[in-house]
Design an enzyme around this catalytic site. Sequence first.
Site, PDB file in Angstrom:
ATOM      1  CG  ASN A 229      -1.730   1.194   1.435  1.00 35.18           C
ATOM      2  OD1 ASN A 229      -1.781   2.053   0.550  1.00 35.18           O
ATOM      3  ND2 ASN A 229      -2.380   1.303   2.582  1.00 35.18           N
ATOM      4  CD1 TRP A 230       3.389   0.994  -2.757  1.00 31.90           C
ATOM      5  CD2 TRP A 230       3.388   2.034  -4.743  1.00 31.90           C
ATOM      6  NE1 TRP A 230       4.058   0.188  -3.652  1.00 31.90           N
ATOM      7  CE2 TRP A 230       4.071   0.801  -4.885  1.00 31.90           C
ATOM      8  CE3 TRP A 230       3.254   2.855  -5.867  1.00 31.90           C
ATOM      9  CZ2 TRP A 230       4.625   0.382  -6.097  1.00 31.90           C
ATOM     10  CZ3 TRP A 230       3.801   2.438  -7.083  1.00 31.90           C
ATOM     11  CH2 TRP A 230       4.475   1.213  -7.192  1.00 31.90           C
ATOM     12  CE  LYS A 231      -0.177   3.097   4.835  1.00 30.57           C
ATOM     13  NZ  LYS A 231       0.023   3.142   6.282  1.00 30.57           N
TER      14      LYS A 231
ATOM     15  CG  HIS B 246      -5.709   1.510   5.411  1.00 29.67           C
ATOM     16  ND1 HIS B 246      -5.292   2.508   6.256  1.00 29.67           N
ATOM     17  CD2 HIS B 246      -4.662   0.664   5.277  1.00 29.67           C
ATOM     18  CE1 HIS B 246      -4.033   2.267   6.602  1.00 29.67           C
ATOM     19  NE2 HIS B 246      -3.633   1.157   6.028  1.00 29.67           N
TER      20      HIS B 246
ATOM     21  CD  GLU C 281      -2.845   5.232   7.013  1.00 30.30           C
ATOM     22  OE1 GLU C 281      -2.853   5.362   5.776  1.00 30.30           O
ATOM     23  OE2 GLU C 281      -1.898   4.705   7.635  1.00 30.30           O
TER      24      GLU C 281
ATOM     25  CD  GLU D  96      -3.314  -2.982   7.441  1.00 22.63           C
ATOM     26  OE1 GLU D  96      -2.178  -3.124   6.991  1.00 22.63           O
ATOM     27  OE2 GLU D  96      -4.035  -2.008   7.190  1.00 22.63           O
TER      28      GLU D  96
ATOM     29  N   GLY E  55       2.534   1.993  10.841  1.00 22.13           N
ATOM     30  CA  GLY E  55       3.419   3.140  10.700  1.00 22.13           C
ATOM     31  C   GLY E  55       4.144   3.517  11.982  1.00 22.13           C
TER      32      GLY E  55
ATOM     33  CB  SER F 104       5.482  -1.958  11.802  1.00 20.32           C
ATOM     34  OG  SER F 104       5.018  -0.645  12.096  1.00 20.32           O
TER      35      SER F 104
ATOM     36  N   GLY G 186       2.940  -1.221   4.288  1.00 17.48           N
ATOM     37  CA  GLY G 186       2.908   0.210   3.991  1.00 17.48           C
ATOM     38  C   GLY G 186       4.311   0.733   3.714  1.00 17.48           C
ATOM     39  N   GLY G 187       4.945   1.267   4.739  1.00 20.34           N
ATOM     40  CA  GLY G 187       6.247   1.927   4.581  1.00 20.34           C
ATOM     41  C   GLY G 187       7.270   1.105   3.808  1.00 20.34           C
TER      42      GLY G 187
HETATM   43  P1  PGA Z   1       2.958   0.116   7.675  1.00 17.66           P
HETATM   44  O1  PGA Z   1       1.471   0.291   7.064  1.00 17.66           O
HETATM   45  O2  PGA Z   1       3.527  -1.128   7.058  1.00 17.66           O
HETATM   46  O3  PGA Z   1       3.687   1.372   7.251  1.00 17.66           O
HETATM   47  O4  PGA Z   1       2.801   0.004   9.144  1.00 17.66           O
HETATM   48  C1  PGA Z   1       0.650  -0.828   6.907  1.00 17.66           C
HETATM   49  C2  PGA Z   1      -0.672  -0.403   6.345  1.00 17.66           C
HETATM   50  O5  PGA Z   1      -1.145   0.699   6.651  1.00 17.66           O
HETATM   51  O6  PGA Z   1      -1.290  -1.155   5.570  1.00 17.66           O
END
Ligand code: PGA
Length: 252
Positions: free
Chosen positions: A10-12, A96, A98, A168, A174, A214, A235-236
């Site tokens: 997920n590149w956000k 998600h 967020e 998650e 994050g 993470s 994510g990251g």
């Molecule tokens: P993260 O994000 O790997 O940066 O913790 C995961 C996600 O939001 O899917």
Amino acid sequence: MSRRPFIAGNWKMHKGPAEADALAEVLKRALTGQGSVDVAVAPPFLSVPAVVARLKHSGVHVAAQNLHWEQQGAFTGEISGEMLRQAGVTYCIVGHSERRALFGDTDAVVEKKVHACFRAGLLPIVCVGETLDERESGQAEAVVRRQLAAALGKLTADQLPSVTLAYEPVWAIGTGRTASPAQAQEMHATIREWLAERYPPFVPRGMRILYGGSVKGSNAAGLLSQPDIDGALVGGAALVSEDFLAIVAAAR
Ligand code: PGA
């Protein structure tokens, strides 16, 4: 039946078209022809066309990070599932944390978006997970069960294997703080039990449940070795090709 591992990045809100294309090119070179792990990346909407074009014939799928539940209309700033399908998108992340925390995606909105995925022919990746407060007050399982009931409640057993779930925990996203393999496995087993209580055995047996929060090359193997963890939503670490490829390698 064993479930095929699935690693989704997920590149956000990172990587405009040129940068997205460059990352996709590296992934294409590394992953074309690897057959043992399903891989998808979710660029921002604006970068979807470049990434779809780049990843053609690579076997790496493109996902969207969100969609609107209507097919078209006066919804300024929104993108429909139908548009995503036309653009070559295969999967769509729904719910998600967020989106839930920052953009008003309630359980009811998540349900509508899951159905919109089915209407458009997209495969939903449905995210569930508790906040730190919810975990510390002993409500983690109840929260996840509520989110599952809302998101999946009206789907038929035959539809469910098209859905990927992603557990998650919000406190791990994050933050660099990952759930331990045992903590993650415990919730994944709870989710599979929830499915087993409601649907015929092929549903819990076949549905993939990804872990997210993470995930890195250094912790992926421990998480992915758990019996109910079928992959990762990253994510990251999905923004750096070597890090993402290390996670894919850990899933093989
Ligand atoms: P993260 O994000 O790997 O940066 O913790 C995961 C996600 O939001 O899917």
